[in-house]
Write an enzyme that holds these catalytic residues in place. Structure first.
Site, PDB file in Angstrom:
ATOM      1  N   SER A 176      -1.165   1.767   3.661  1.00  0.00           N
ATOM      2  CA  SER A 176       0.077   1.604   2.882  1.00  0.00           C
ATOM      3  C   SER A 176       0.054   2.257   1.509  1.00  0.00           C
ATOM      4  O   SER A 176       1.069   2.250   0.803  1.00  0.00           O
ATOM      5  CB  SER A 176       0.414   0.120   2.733  1.00  0.00           C
ATOM      6  OG  SER A 176       0.942  -0.379   3.937  1.00  0.00           O
ATOM      7  N   LYS A 223       2.852   4.651   0.707  1.00  0.00           N
ATOM      8  CA  LYS A 223       4.152   4.253   0.161  1.00  0.00           C
ATOM      9  C   LYS A 223       4.301   4.629  -1.314  1.00  0.00           C
ATOM     10  O   LYS A 223       5.422   4.694  -1.824  1.00  0.00           O
ATOM     11  CB  LYS A 223       4.355   2.747   0.338  1.00  0.00           C
ATOM     12  CG  LYS A 223       4.441   2.307   1.795  1.00  0.00           C
ATOM     13  CD  LYS A 223       4.681   0.811   1.904  1.00  0.00           C
ATOM     14  CE  LYS A 223       4.839   0.368   3.354  1.00  0.00           C
ATOM     15  NZ  LYS A 223       3.564   0.212   4.062  1.00  0.00           N
ATOM     16  N   SER A 242       5.484  -4.450   0.827  1.00  0.00           N
ATOM     17  CA  SER A 242       4.851  -3.363   1.587  1.00  0.00           C
ATOM     18  C   SER A 242       5.555  -3.144   2.920  1.00  0.00           C
ATOM     19  O   SER A 242       4.932  -2.890   3.955  1.00  0.00           O
ATOM     20  CB  SER A 242       3.365  -3.653   1.820  1.00  0.00           C
ATOM     21  OG  SER A 242       2.674  -2.469   2.125  1.00  0.00           O
ATOM     22  N   LYS A 297      -1.302  -0.963  -5.604  1.00  0.00           N
ATOM     23  CA  LYS A 297      -0.940  -1.061  -4.182  1.00  0.00           C
ATOM     24  C   LYS A 297      -2.155  -1.344  -3.304  1.00  0.00           C
ATOM     25  O   LYS A 297      -3.243  -0.827  -3.543  1.00  0.00           O
ATOM     26  CB  LYS A 297      -0.296   0.258  -3.731  1.00  0.00           C
ATOM     27  CG  LYS A 297       0.384   0.182  -2.383  1.00  0.00           C
ATOM     28  CD  LYS A 297       1.732  -0.483  -2.481  1.00  0.00           C
ATOM     29  CE  LYS A 297       2.341  -0.765  -1.118  1.00  0.00           C
ATOM     30  NZ  LYS A 297       1.638  -1.820  -0.348  1.00  0.00           N
TER      31      LYS A 297
END
Length: 387
Positions: free
Chosen positions: A58, A61, A123, A226
Site C-alpha cells: 500500500s 498509494k 488505505s 503510510k
C-alpha cells in the site's frame, strides 16, 4: 565580462561533525531493507539494502495521492467533485478480497475529498481505483502516469503495475525511492500531508483506525506516513517524525510482522534524534549579504532561494566552510528573485542558489556614461601616481 566568477566571501562556522551512522543501529533490525533520512538535507543517516527491489504493497498509494494533489493544481478537477462508483471501484470487486477497503458500493456518489481520505487513512484499495479512474479514465492510463512521474522524480528502481499496491510480479520499489517520494510529497503538498496524521476516518457508518499504530505513540512525535502489507511484500512502514527543525523519514520494507516493523521504525527514529541535530543557517528570501551594483552607489540585498540547514552529529566538532560566489558582475537592471550566485558548503557538489531579493531598475544612461568615464580617468590617475 559575463564569464567572470567573483569569489564574494568565505566564512568558517564551527559545527559538530556530520558522521554517518555507527553500527549500533543495525543490531536487531529484522527488515529486509531500511533507510533513515534527514528531511531537510536529504542525508542518509542509516541504511541497509536501500536499492533492493521489493514489493511496495500500500505504499503505492503515496504516488496515487501525489498525482491527485498535482492534478488539483491545474484546477481541472476539484476535491468537491462527485464520483459515481462502478464495479471496478466497488468493494465487492473480487480482487479486493481480504484487503484494506473503504467499503465503497456500486452507485455511491462520493466526493474526491472523501475518497482521498479513505485511501490515505483507511488505505482503501477501492478508493484508489475510483481516484485513478476519475483522473485518467481507467487504471491502465493512470498506471502509465504513475510510472511517468516516477521517472521524472528519478525513482530509478520503482515500477508500478497497480494503483493500490496489491501484489503484481512486475511491481517493485526500494526503501531509497520510497524515502525520496515521501520527502517530495511533504515538500510540495504540506496541507495534504496533514491527512496522514489522522487516526480515524468514518465512511458509510464504518469507522476505521489508521493502520499506522505509531501515530498513537506521543513520545515518537510521528505524524505520518503510510503502512503496507501483502503476502509477498511482508510488512512495510514509512514513518515521519519531527522535533524542532529536525524531521526524520524512516522506511522499513519486508518486516515479518506488524510488531517487527513498528519496533524497527521506533529504533531508527529514536536513534536518529539521539544522535543528530540540525541548524538552520540561512532562511529563505532573507538577506544574507549586500553587494554593490556595477557603476552605481546602490547595493542589492542577496539571499537564498530556500532554507539552508546543516546536519551534524552530536559531540563531534568540525569547521564548515561556506563560500558565496557571484556568477557575474551585477548590473542594473536586476529582477527580483533573479539567480545571481551560489552557496557552497564544504565544497560539496550540492549547491544552493543565491537570488536577488529586490528589483534594481536601469540607471539613467547619461549618468551611467559619466560614471564610466570618471572611473577610467580615476584608474589612469592611480597608475600615474604609482609610477
Amino acid at each position: 565580462m559575463n564569464k567572470i566568477k567573483l569569489l564574494l566571501i568565505i566564512i568558517s562556522i564551527i559545527f559538530h561533525k556530520n558522521i554517518i551512522a555507527n553500527n549500533n543501529i543495525y543490531k536487531n533490525i529484522t527488515a529486509k531493507s531500511f533507510i533513515l533520512v534527514d528531511y531537510n538535507t536529504q542525508k542518509i543517516l542509516a541504511k541497509k539494502n536501500i536499492n533492493l527491489k521489493l514489493y511496495p504493497a500500500s505504499l503505492t498509494k503515496i504516488m496515487t495521492n501525489y498525482i491527485l494533489m498535482d492534478k488539483l493544481k491545474y484546477k481541472k478537477i476539484s476535491l468537491k467533485d462527485l464520483i459515481t462508483i462502478n464495479d471496478c471501484a466497488s468493494s465487492s470487486n473480487p480482487i479486493f478480497k481480504d484487503s484494506s477497503l473503504m467499503f465503497l458500493k456500486k452507485g455511491n456518489k462520493v466526493s474526491l475529498k472523501t475518497l482521498n481520505q479513505g485511501m490515505i487513512i483507511q488505505s482503501g484499495n477501492d478508493a484508489s481505483v475510483a481516484i485513478a479512474q476519475y483522473i485518467s479514465g481507467n487504471e491502465k492510463k493512470f498506471i502509465k502516469l504513475m510510472n511517468h512521474y516516477a521517472k521524472n522524480m528519478k525513482l530509478n528502481n520503482t515500477h508500478f503495475e497497480t494503483v493500490h499496491g496489491l501484489d503484481h510480479n512486475l511491481q517493485y520499489t526500494t526503501s531509497k525511492d520510497m524515502a525520496k517520494l515521501s520527502i517530495l510529497l511533504i515538500q510540495k503538498f504540506p496541507k495534504n500531508y496533514k491527512i496522514y496524521n489522522k487516526k480515524k476516518f468514518k465512511f458509510n457508518k464504518i469507522e476505521q483506525n489508521n493502520r499506522n499504530i505509531l501515530l498513537w505513540n506521543k513520545k515518537l512525535n510521528i505524524d505520518g506516513i503510510k503502512t503496507g502489507h501483502t503476502n509477498k511484500a511482508g510488512y512495510n512502514l514509512i514513518a515521519s517524525s519531527k522535533k524542532n527543525n529536525l524531521r526524520l523519514i524512516s522506511v522499513v520494507l519486508g518486516s515479518k510482522s506488524i510488531k517487527d516493523r513498528n519496533k524497527d521504525t521506533e529504533k531508527l527514529i529514536k536513534w536518529g534524534f539521539n544522535n543528530f541535530k540540525i541548524q538552520k543557517i540561512f532562511k529563505k528570501n532573507k538577506k544574507i549579504i549586500k553587494y554593490k551594483i556595477w557603476y552605481d552607489k546602490k547595493t542589492i540585498n542577496i539571499g537564498s532561494n530556500k532554507n539552508i540547514y546543516i546536519l551534524y552529529k552530536k559531540n563531534n566538532i568540525t569547521k564548515k566552510k561556506i563560500i558565496f560566489k557571484i556568477f557575474k558582475i551585477i548590473k542594473s537592471p536586476t529582477k527580483k528573485n533573479q539567480i545571481i550566485g551560489k552557496i557552497i558548503i564544504n565544497t560539496k557538489k550540492k549547491k544552493n542558489l543565491l537570488i536577488s531579493l529586490e528589483e534594481i531598475k536601469h540607471i539613467n544612461i547619461i549618468k551611467y556614461l559619466i560614471k564610466y568615464v570618471l572611473l577610467i580617468i580615476k584608474n589612469i590617475f592611480n597608475k600615474i601616481i604609482k609610477y
